[in-house]
Design a protein around this motif. Sequence first.
Motif, PDB file in Angstrom:
ATOM      1  N   ALA A  53       0.833  -1.200   0.000  1.00  0.00           N
ATOM      2  CA  ALA A  53       0.000   0.000   0.000  1.00  0.00           C
ATOM      3  C   ALA A  53       0.872   1.256   0.000  1.00  0.00           C
ATOM      4  O   ALA A  53       0.545   2.253  -0.656  1.00  0.00           O
ATOM      5  CB  ALA A  53      -0.930  -0.008   1.198  1.00  0.00           C
ATOM      6  N   LEU A  54       1.999   1.219   0.696  1.00  0.00           N
ATOM      7  CA  LEU A  54       2.909   2.368   0.736  1.00  0.00           C
ATOM      8  C   LEU A  54       3.506   2.634  -0.647  1.00  0.00           C
ATOM      9  O   LEU A  54       3.566   3.780  -1.097  1.00  0.00           O
ATOM     10  CB  LEU A  54       4.023   2.128   1.762  1.00  0.00           C
ATOM     11  N   GLN A  55       3.929   1.579  -1.342  1.00  0.00           N
ATOM     12  CA  GLN A  55       4.483   1.752  -2.683  1.00  0.00           C
ATOM     13  C   GLN A  55       3.449   2.353  -3.628  1.00  0.00           C
ATOM     14  O   GLN A  55       3.761   3.243  -4.413  1.00  0.00           O
ATOM     15  CB  GLN A  55       4.971   0.414  -3.227  1.00  0.00           C
ATOM     16  N   ILE A  56       2.234   1.881  -3.545  1.00  0.00           N
ATOM     17  CA  ILE A  56       1.165   2.406  -4.398  1.00  0.00           C
ATOM     18  C   ILE A  56       0.918   3.878  -4.082  1.00  0.00           C
ATOM     19  O   ILE A  56       0.794   4.711  -4.986  1.00  0.00           O
ATOM     20  CB  ILE A  56      -0.120   1.577  -4.233  1.00  0.00           C
ATOM     21  N   ALA A  57       0.883   4.233  -2.799  1.00  0.00           N
ATOM     22  CA  ALA A  57       0.660   5.619  -2.396  1.00  0.00           C
ATOM     23  C   ALA A  57       1.781   6.534  -2.875  1.00  0.00           C
ATOM     24  O   ALA A  57       1.553   7.699  -3.179  1.00  0.00           O
ATOM     25  CB  ALA A  57       0.518   5.708  -0.883  1.00  0.00           C
ATOM     26  N   GLU A  58       2.996   6.022  -2.961  1.00  0.00           N
ATOM     27  CA  GLU A  58       4.131   6.829  -3.421  1.00  0.00           C
ATOM     28  C   GLU A  58       4.096   7.023  -4.936  1.00  0.00           C
ATOM     29  O   GLU A  58       4.500   8.065  -5.442  1.00  0.00           O
ATOM     30  CB  GLU A  58       5.445   6.170  -3.014  1.00  0.00           C
ATOM     31  N   VAL A  59       3.621   6.040  -5.676  1.00  0.00           N
ATOM     32  CA  VAL A  59       3.656   6.099  -7.140  1.00  0.00           C
ATOM     33  C   VAL A  59       2.473   6.869  -7.726  1.00  0.00           C
ATOM     34  O   VAL A  59       2.615   7.551  -8.738  1.00  0.00           O
ATOM     35  CB  VAL A  59       3.714   4.669  -7.725  1.00  0.00           C
ATOM     36  N   LYS A  60       1.316   6.800  -7.090  1.00  0.00           N
ATOM     37  CA  LYS A  60       0.115   7.441  -7.645  1.00  0.00           C
ATOM     38  C   LYS A  60       0.307   8.922  -7.955  1.00  0.00           C
ATOM     39  O   LYS A  60      -0.053   9.368  -9.040  1.00  0.00           O
ATOM     40  CB  LYS A  60      -1.085   7.237  -6.732  1.00  0.00           C
ATOM     41  N   PRO A  61       0.873   9.737  -7.054  1.00  0.00           N
ATOM     42  CA  PRO A  61       1.043  11.154  -7.394  1.00  0.00           C
ATOM     43  C   PRO A  61       1.947  11.354  -8.610  1.00  0.00           C
ATOM     44  O   PRO A  61       1.712  12.240  -9.424  1.00  0.00           O
ATOM     45  CB  PRO A  61       1.671  11.766  -6.139  1.00  0.00           C
ATOM     46  N   LEU A  62       2.968  10.525  -8.749  1.00  0.00           N
ATOM     47  CA  LEU A  62       3.861  10.634  -9.899  1.00  0.00           C
ATOM     48  C   LEU A  62       3.140  10.284 -11.196  1.00  0.00           C
ATOM     49  O   LEU A  62       3.312  10.931 -12.224  1.00  0.00           O
ATOM     50  CB  LEU A  62       5.079   9.712  -9.727  1.00  0.00           C
ATOM     51  N   ALA A  63       2.307   9.260 -11.137  1.00  0.00           N
ATOM     52  CA  ALA A  63       1.585   8.817 -12.327  1.00  0.00           C
ATOM     53  C   ALA A  63       0.541   9.827 -12.768  1.00  0.00           C
ATOM     54  O   ALA A  63       0.169   9.865 -13.938  1.00  0.00           O
ATOM     55  CB  ALA A  63       0.928   7.466 -12.052  1.00  0.00           C
ATOM     56  N   CYS A  64       0.078  10.658 -11.868  1.00  0.00           N
ATOM     57  CA  CYS A  64      -0.966  11.637 -12.192  1.00  0.00           C
ATOM     58  C   CYS A  64      -0.405  12.969 -12.670  1.00  0.00           C
ATOM     59  O   CYS A  64      -1.160  13.854 -13.054  1.00  0.00           O
ATOM     60  CB  CYS A  64      -1.868  11.856 -10.976  1.00  0.00           C
ATOM     61  N   GLN A  65       0.909  13.131 -12.659  1.00  0.00           N
ATOM     62  CA  GLN A  65       1.524  14.373 -13.128  1.00  0.00           C
ATOM     63  C   GLN A  65       1.604  14.379 -14.641  1.00  0.00           C
ATOM     64  O   GLN A  65       1.768  13.334 -15.278  1.00  0.00           O
ATOM     65  CB  GLN A  65       2.935  14.521 -12.567  1.00  0.00           C
ATOM     66  N   LEU A  66       1.500  15.572 -15.221  1.00  0.00           N
ATOM     67  CA  LEU A  66       1.680  15.709 -16.660  1.00  0.00           C
ATOM     68  C   LEU A  66       3.164  15.576 -16.977  1.00  0.00           C
ATOM     69  O   LEU A  66       4.012  15.982 -16.181  1.00  0.00           O
ATOM     70  CB  LEU A  66       1.170  17.072 -17.129  1.00  0.00           C
ATOM     71  N   PRO A  67       3.500  15.045 -18.149  1.00  0.00           N
ATOM     72  CA  PRO A  67       4.920  14.936 -18.504  1.00  0.00           C
ATOM     73  C   PRO A  67       5.541  16.318 -18.645  1.00  0.00           C
ATOM     74  O   PRO A  67       4.879  17.256 -19.080  1.00  0.00           O
ATOM     75  CB  PRO A  67       4.916  14.190 -19.841  1.00  0.00           C
ATOM     76  N   ALA A  68       6.781  16.436 -18.249  1.00  0.00           N
ATOM     77  CA  ALA A  68       7.485  17.709 -18.351  1.00  0.00           C
ATOM     78  C   ALA A  68       7.738  18.034 -19.815  1.00  0.00           C
ATOM     79  O   ALA A  68       8.050  17.155 -20.618  1.00  0.00           O
ATOM     80  CB  ALA A  68       8.807  17.635 -17.594  1.00  0.00           C
ATOM     81  N   GLU A  69       7.584  19.295 -20.158  1.00  0.00           N
ATOM     82  CA  GLU A  69       7.872  19.724 -21.527  1.00  0.00           C
ATOM     83  C   GLU A  69       9.390  19.811 -21.682  1.00  0.00           C
ATOM     84  O   GLU A  69      10.077  20.354 -20.830  1.00  0.00           O
ATOM     85  CB  GLU A  69       7.249  21.096 -21.792  1.00  0.00           C
ATOM     86  N   SER A  70       9.902  19.264 -22.736  1.00  0.00           N
ATOM     87  CA  SER A  70      11.344  19.345 -22.979  1.00  0.00           C
ATOM     88  C   SER A  70      11.609  19.264 -24.460  1.00  0.00           C
ATOM     89  O   SER A  70      10.760  18.860 -25.243  1.00  0.00           O
ATOM     90  CB  SER A  70      12.085  18.220 -22.257  1.00  0.00           C
ATOM     91  N   ARG A  71      12.827  19.666 -24.853  1.00  0.00           N
ATOM     92  CA  ARG A  71      13.207  19.619 -26.267  1.00  0.00           C
ATOM     93  C   ARG A  71      13.377  18.192 -26.741  1.00  0.00           C
ATOM     94  O   ARG A  71      13.321  17.931 -27.919  1.00  0.00           O
ATOM     95  CB  ARG A  71      14.527  20.366 -26.472  1.00  0.00           C
ATOM     96  N   THR A  72      13.623  17.276 -25.822  1.00  0.00           N
ATOM     97  CA  THR A  72      13.928  15.899 -26.226  1.00  0.00           C
ATOM     98  C   THR A  72      12.698  15.014 -26.233  1.00  0.00           C
ATOM     99  O   THR A  72      12.815  13.820 -26.363  1.00  0.00           O
ATOM    100  CB  THR A  72      14.969  15.279 -25.274  1.00  0.00           C
ATOM    101  N   ARG A  73      11.543  15.585 -26.106  1.00  0.00           N
ATOM    102  CA  ARG A  73      10.321  14.796 -26.040  1.00  0.00           C
ATOM    103  C   ARG A  73      10.212  13.866 -27.234  1.00  0.00           C
ATOM    104  O   ARG A  73      10.290  14.296 -28.377  1.00  0.00           O
ATOM    105  CB  ARG A  73       9.128  15.738 -25.995  1.00  0.00           C
ATOM    106  N   GLY A  74      10.072  12.579 -26.974  1.00  0.00           N
ATOM    107  CA  GLY A  74       9.928  11.611 -28.046  1.00  0.00           C
ATOM    108  C   GLY A  74      11.247  11.132 -28.611  1.00  0.00           C
ATOM    109  O   GLY A  74      11.278  10.341 -29.530  1.00  0.00           O
ATOM    110  N   ARG A  75      12.350  11.645 -28.094  1.00  0.00           N
ATOM    111  CA  ARG A  75      13.672  11.214 -28.555  1.00  0.00           C
ATOM    112  C   ARG A  75      14.445  10.665 -27.368  1.00  0.00           C
ATOM    113  O   ARG A  75      14.061  10.814 -26.226  1.00  0.00           O
ATOM    114  CB  ARG A  75      14.435  12.390 -29.142  1.00  0.00           C
ATOM    115  N   HIS A  76      15.581  10.080 -27.670  1.00  0.00           N
ATOM    116  CA  HIS A  76      16.444   9.588 -26.604  1.00  0.00           C
ATOM    117  C   HIS A  76      17.035  10.769 -25.853  1.00  0.00           C
ATOM    118  O   HIS A  76      17.382  11.774 -26.463  1.00  0.00           O
ATOM    119  CB  HIS A  76      17.578   8.726 -27.180  1.00  0.00           C
ATOM    120  N   PRO A  77      17.192  10.659 -24.522  1.00  0.00           N
ATOM    121  CA  PRO A  77      17.800  11.753 -23.753  1.00  0.00           C
ATOM    122  C   PRO A  77      19.176  12.086 -24.295  1.00  0.00           C
ATOM    123  O   PRO A  77      19.945  11.207 -24.671  1.00  0.00           O
ATOM    124  CB  PRO A  77      17.897  11.184 -22.338  1.00  0.00           C
ATOM    125  N   GLY A  78      19.472  13.373 -24.373  1.00  0.00           N
ATOM    126  CA  GLY A  78      20.776  13.807 -24.859  1.00  0.00           C
ATOM    127  C   GLY A  78      20.810  14.081 -26.343  1.00  0.00           C
ATOM    128  O   GLY A  78      21.750  14.680 -26.845  1.00  0.00           O
TER     129      GLY A  78
END
Length: 91
Positions: A53-78
């Motif tokens: 239950a603790l692991q689920i509680a820790e992950v839920k807020p992360l899963a509900c966040q919108l993805p960060a906007e970045s120049r590398t969106r859809g590409r490999h990092p770097g």
Amino acid sequence: MLLASRGRSNAGIATETRLHVDTVRRWRGRFAVGRMPALADRQRSGRPPTFTALQIAEVKPLACQLPAESRTRGRHPGHHRDDLRPHTPGR
């Protein structure tokens, strides 16, 4: 249960909550028999849960966040658009 306490019918609650009327009827029946404790999750058959239950509680807020906007969106990092070389077709 709040909608039912306001006098709404099962069909009205189902329409408003976008649930099947049978689901509304089942939950109202459970509540009528055992009040709030009857609405708790029941024991389930099958394999026990993988995550605590603790692991689920820790992950839920992360899963509900919108993805960060970045120049590398859809590409490999770097890899940035400026780093790409013109494509030369193979011969």
